[in-house]
Design a protein around this motif. Structure first.
Motif, short mmCIF file in Angstrom:
data_model
loop_
_atom_site.label_atom_id
_atom_site.label_comp_id
_atom_site.label_asym_id
_atom_site.label_seq_id
_atom_site.Cartn_x
_atom_site.Cartn_y
_atom_site.Cartn_z
N ILE A 66 -1.07 0.31 -0.16
CA ILE A 66 -1.32 -0.84 -1.02
C ILE A 66 -1.86 -0.30 -2.34
N THR A 67 -1.17 -0.62 -3.43
CA THR A 67 -1.47 0.07 -4.69
C THR A 67 -1.77 -0.90 -5.84
N PRO A 68 -2.52 -0.41 -6.87
CA PRO A 68 -2.90 -1.25 -8.00
C PRO A 68 -1.89 -1.15 -9.14
N LEU A 70 5.29 -0.07 1.68
CA LEU A 70 4.58 -0.04 0.39
C LEU A 70 4.48 -1.45 -0.18
N LYS A 71 3.23 -1.82 -0.54
CA LYS A 71 3.02 -3.11 -1.20
C LYS A 71 2.40 -2.80 -2.57
N PRO A 72 3.25 -2.80 -3.63
CA PRO A 72 2.70 -2.52 -4.96
C PRO A 72 2.00 -3.75 -5.54
N ALA A 73 1.26 -3.55 -6.61
CA ALA A 73 0.59 -4.69 -7.27
C ALA A 73 1.64 -5.68 -7.76
N GLN A 74 1.28 -6.95 -7.78
CA GLN A 74 2.24 -7.98 -8.19
C GLN A 74 2.76 -7.77 -9.60
N GLN A 75 1.91 -7.21 -10.48
CA GLN A 75 2.33 -7.03 -11.86
C GLN A 75 3.25 -5.82 -12.04
N SER A 83 2.44 -11.64 -2.84
CA SER A 83 1.00 -11.90 -2.83
C SER A 83 0.21 -10.88 -2.01
N GLY A 84 -0.82 -10.33 -2.66
CA GLY A 84 -1.67 -9.33 -1.99
C GLY A 84 -2.36 -9.89 -0.77
N SER A 85 -2.86 -11.11 -0.89
CA SER A 85 -3.63 -11.62 0.25
C SER A 85 -2.71 -11.89 1.45
N THR A 89 -5.55 1.74 -2.79
CA THR A 89 -6.20 2.00 -4.08
C THR A 89 -6.29 0.67 -4.79
N GLY A 90 -7.49 0.34 -5.25
CA GLY A 90 -7.67 -0.94 -5.94
C GLY A 90 -9.14 -1.25 -6.11
N SER A 91 -9.44 -2.53 -6.21
CA SER A 91 -10.81 -2.92 -6.52
C SER A 91 -11.71 -2.85 -5.28
N PRO A 92 -13.01 -2.62 -5.49
CA PRO A 92 -13.94 -2.56 -4.36
C PRO A 92 -13.93 -3.84 -3.53
N GLU A 124 -9.56 4.13 -2.26
CA GLU A 124 -9.81 4.70 -3.59
C GLU A 124 -10.15 3.52 -4.49
N LEU A 125 -11.43 3.35 -4.79
CA LEU A 125 -11.86 2.12 -5.46
C LEU A 125 -12.33 2.39 -6.90
N GLY A 126 -13.12 1.52 -7.42
CA GLY A 126 -13.43 1.57 -8.85
C GLY A 126 -14.63 2.44 -9.20
N SER A 127 -14.97 2.43 -10.48
CA SER A 127 -16.18 3.14 -10.92
C SER A 127 -16.57 2.71 -12.33
N VAL A 161 -8.35 2.66 -16.23
CA VAL A 161 -8.20 3.86 -15.40
C VAL A 161 -9.47 3.92 -14.55
N CYS A 162 -9.30 4.27 -13.26
CA CYS A 162 -10.49 4.20 -12.38
C CYS A 162 -11.58 5.17 -12.82
N ILE A 163 -11.21 6.25 -13.52
CA ILE A 163 -12.24 7.17 -14.03
C ILE A 163 -12.30 7.11 -15.56
N GLN A 172 -21.18 -2.86 -14.04
CA GLN A 172 -19.94 -3.24 -13.34
C GLN A 172 -18.81 -2.36 -13.86
N GLU A 173 -17.66 -2.40 -13.17
CA GLU A 173 -16.51 -1.66 -13.68
C GLU A 173 -15.84 -2.50 -14.77
N VAL A 174 -15.75 -1.96 -15.99
CA VAL A 174 -15.32 -2.79 -17.12
C VAL A 174 -13.79 -2.92 -17.18
P1 NDP Z 1 -6.72 -5.11 -6.83
O1 NDP Z 1 -7.77 -4.74 -5.83
O2 NDP Z 1 -6.76 -6.48 -7.38
O3 NDP Z 1 -5.27 -4.93 -6.19
C1 NDP Z 1 -4.86 -3.74 -5.60
C2 NDP Z 1 -3.77 -4.04 -4.58
O4 NDP Z 1 -4.32 -4.78 -3.50
C3 NDP Z 1 -2.65 -4.89 -5.14
O5 NDP Z 1 -1.42 -4.49 -4.60
C4 NDP Z 1 -3.04 -6.27 -4.66
O6 NDP Z 1 -1.97 -7.17 -4.62
C5 NDP Z 1 -3.54 -5.95 -3.28
N1 NDP Z 1 -4.36 -7.00 -2.68
C6 NDP Z 1 -4.97 -8.05 -3.27
N2 NDP Z 1 -5.64 -8.79 -2.35
C7 NDP Z 1 -5.44 -8.20 -1.15
C8 NDP Z 1 -5.87 -8.47 0.17
N3 NDP Z 1 -6.64 -9.50 0.45
N4 NDP Z 1 -5.48 -7.64 1.16
C9 NDP Z 1 -4.72 -6.56 0.89
N5 NDP Z 1 -4.27 -6.25 -0.35
C10 NDP Z 1 -4.62 -7.05 -1.36
O7 NDP Z 1 -6.78 -4.01 -7.98
P2 NDP Z 1 -6.01 -3.96 -9.36
O8 NDP Z 1 -4.52 -3.94 -9.15
O9 NDP Z 1 -6.58 -4.97 -10.27
O10 NDP Z 1 -6.40 -2.48 -9.85
C11 NDP Z 1 -7.57 -2.18 -10.47
C12 NDP Z 1 -8.59 -1.58 -9.53
O11 NDP Z 1 -8.07 -0.40 -8.92
C13 NDP Z 1 -9.84 -1.12 -10.26
O12 NDP Z 1 -10.98 -1.49 -9.55
C14 NDP Z 1 -9.69 0.39 -10.29
O13 NDP Z 1 -10.87 1.11 -10.42
C15 NDP Z 1 -9.05 0.65 -8.97
N6 NDP Z 1 -8.41 1.96 -8.99
C16 NDP Z 1 -8.98 2.99 -8.27
C17 NDP Z 1 -8.43 4.25 -8.33
C18 NDP Z 1 -8.98 5.38 -7.52
O14 NDP Z 1 -8.23 6.32 -7.27
N7 NDP Z 1 -10.23 5.35 -7.12
C19 NDP Z 1 -7.27 4.54 -9.17
C20 NDP Z 1 -6.77 3.39 -9.88
C21 NDP Z 1 -7.34 2.14 -9.78
P3 NDP Z 1 -1.73 -8.25 -5.82
O15 NDP Z 1 -1.36 -7.48 -7.01
O16 NDP Z 1 -0.64 -9.05 -5.28
O17 NDP Z 1 -3.03 -8.99 -5.98
#
Ligand code: NDP
Length: 481
Positions: A155-157, A181-186, A214-216, A234-237, A255-258, A288-290, A382-384
């Protein structure tokens, strides 16, 4: 460009090695121009089920494939990516508003990542265990092997649509796993592009399945399905922690934010680091996460640093991501522009000084520098994830280390210093996944172990390390008595 838009106008789901017409499609808009750039599937649970079953059924084919063959598929992919690098970069510029020069850099890194994956495929091995080291082990021989874990849900951002996918798909193929693979919607177009290339590269049907929507909805199914053995997210905390709580006994990498920081010690040549710090703060609009979000400068250098940093920031070129000279383009959504503006406003009202930026043009937020920011403000704690950076001063390195550590995140941190004792102290005391001495925290190469502590996540990526997390260690003992 028009041709590309035409070509990608309607994309289907990629399941079991075939392009499947979906039940539902949604429009995809460019974050920069607001134009509709494609129609993409919004997968239903039934379609996700099909993808999961395909990955599950293909797992034995992948697990029994010799490693040289897995490596060859990845080498073929590398060649195709090299040939189509410009097209790949344009897709990133179009769907993510990534400035084209930065997009090309992402493609170069993606190629590196798959090259590492091809190499690592050939060196996955266990070790021999000297079992006679314990009484009762006499006359026995023991060794371990590493076996593929099975189905990996990736699951990727939106922010590195090809390279962060590569950090999951590359190690998974290298170690004989299959992927949903479930990429980000955008950013679905780059994932479909990858599927096309991997199909051409010779990947067996079912080894990679791409489901968009939809991610959820999709995420929930992937995270809770029994056929999935490993979740690589990889995505938000917020989303990451939710996944962890639902994952049960599945292996999980997060792999979350910072809110990454750098320390600039008093003995540093300011002129030599300004360009690098500006790029760390504003590359890809700070998404960028970093990204460099907090800069702590020794009080003796503070005024000179701020003056030069602001001057360099004001020279950045704002505009269309497809134009080669553009440094900073649109944020991923207008919601994020509003959020960032709200955080800047809060900072100003609480006494921070706005040195430059703070204004917008459509979805573009101008690179923004804030000074004297209280650590409790959102732009600091917070992560800006926007082109906003703060510059505060410190009087001792101990104080600076404390400021960096005063964060719920801990991905990477940087320190510029000429003093070896200061550098060593920082490497020991900074509570992060990686300390970068004499560079910004944004430094990353794709074979480095990469990941965070605290709310920045669990587990490590970087191809070799991701493979460790995508394989099971099995012990074999021979009794020769
Ligand atoms: P999100 O957490 O919003 O989304 C990441 C992925 O998760 C998307 O594919 C999203 O789908 C999916 N998702 C959303 N809701 C759920 C759910 N309930 N269950 C499972 N999957 C779900 O992150 P962003 O795309 O906004 O990316 C930004 C974040 O990613 C930042 O916090 C950044 O720091 C972090 N990041 C971390 C990195 C690292 O290596 N540590 C590297 C790059 C980014 P959908 O798009 O459909 O909502």
């Amino acid at each position: 460009m028009k041709e590309l838009v035409k070509e990608t106008l309607k994309k289907d789901l990629f399941i079991n090695g075939e392009w499947k017409t979906a039940n539902h499609y949604t429009p995809l808009y460019s974050p920069y121009s607001g134009e509709c750039i494609a129609e993409v599937p919004a997968a239903t649970l039934e379609e996700v089920e099909f993808a999961l079953q395909s990955a599950y059924e293909a797992r034995n084919i992948m697990a029994s494939m010799p490693s040289h063959q897995r490596a060859s598929i990845l080498e073929n992919l590398v060649k195709l990516l090299e040939e189509k690098a410009d097209e790949a970069a344009q897709i990133l510029a179009l769907e993510a508003a990534k400035p084209i020069t930065t997009a090309k850099a992402e493609i170069a890194r993606t190629i590196q990542t798959y090259k590492f994956a091809a190499e690592e495929a050939k060196r996955i091995h266990g070790e021999t265990i000297p079992v006679d080291a314990a009484p009762g082990g006499e006359g026995r021989m023991a060794y371990t092997v590493r076996e593929p874990i099975g189905v990996v849900a990736a699951i990727t951002p939106f922010n590195f649509p090809l390279n962060l996918v590569a950090h999951k798909v590359g190690p998974a193929i290298a170690s004989g796993n299959t992927v949903v693979l479930k990429p980000a919607q955008q950013t679905p177009l780059s994932a479909f592009f990858l599927a096309e290339l991997l199909q051409e590269a010779g990947l067996p049907a079912g080894a990679l399945n791409v489901v968009t929507g939809s991610g959820s909805l999709i995420g929930e199914k992937l995270v809770t399905d029994e056929r999935v053995q490993k979740i690589s997210f990889t995505g938000s905390p917020e989303v990451g922690i939710g996944i962890r709580n639902k994952a049960g006994l599945k292996r999980v990498t997060l792999e979350l934010g910072s809110n990454a920081a750098v320390i600039v010690d008093k003995d540093v040549d300011v002129d030599s680091i300004i360009a690098r710090c500006v790029s760390g703060a504003f590359a890809f609009q700070g998404q960028v996460c970093i990204s460099l979000q907090r800069i702590y400068v020794h009080e003796e250098l503070y005024s000179a640093f701020v003056e030069k940093f602001v001057a360099a920031t004001q020279k950045l070129v704002i505009g269309d991501p497809l134009v080669a000279s553009t440094d900073v383009s649109a944020l991923i959504s207008s919601k994020d522009v509003q959020r960032a503006l709200g955080w800047i406003e809060e900072a100003k009202q609480q006494g921070a000084k706005l040195a430059t930026g703070g204004q917008t043009k459509n979805n573009i937020l101008y690179p923004t520098v804030l000074l004297e920011v209280d650590p409790t403000l959102k732009v600091s704690c917070q992560e800006v994830f926007a082109p906003i950076v703060l510059i505060n001063k410190f009087s001792s390195v101990d104080e600076a280390i404390e400021l960096v550590n005063d964060s719920k995140y801990g991905l990477q941190a940087g320190i510029y210093t000429q003093n070896i004792y200061t550098a060593l102290k920082a490497t020991q005391q900074l509570h992060v996944g990686g300390v970068i001495v004499n560079d910004i925290p944004t430094f990353r190469l794709d074979h480095m172990p990469y990941g965070g502590v605290k709310e920045s996540g669990i587990g490590r990526e970087g191809v070799k390390y991701a493979i460790e997390e995508m394989t099971e260690q099995k012990l074999i003992v021979f009794n020769q008595n």
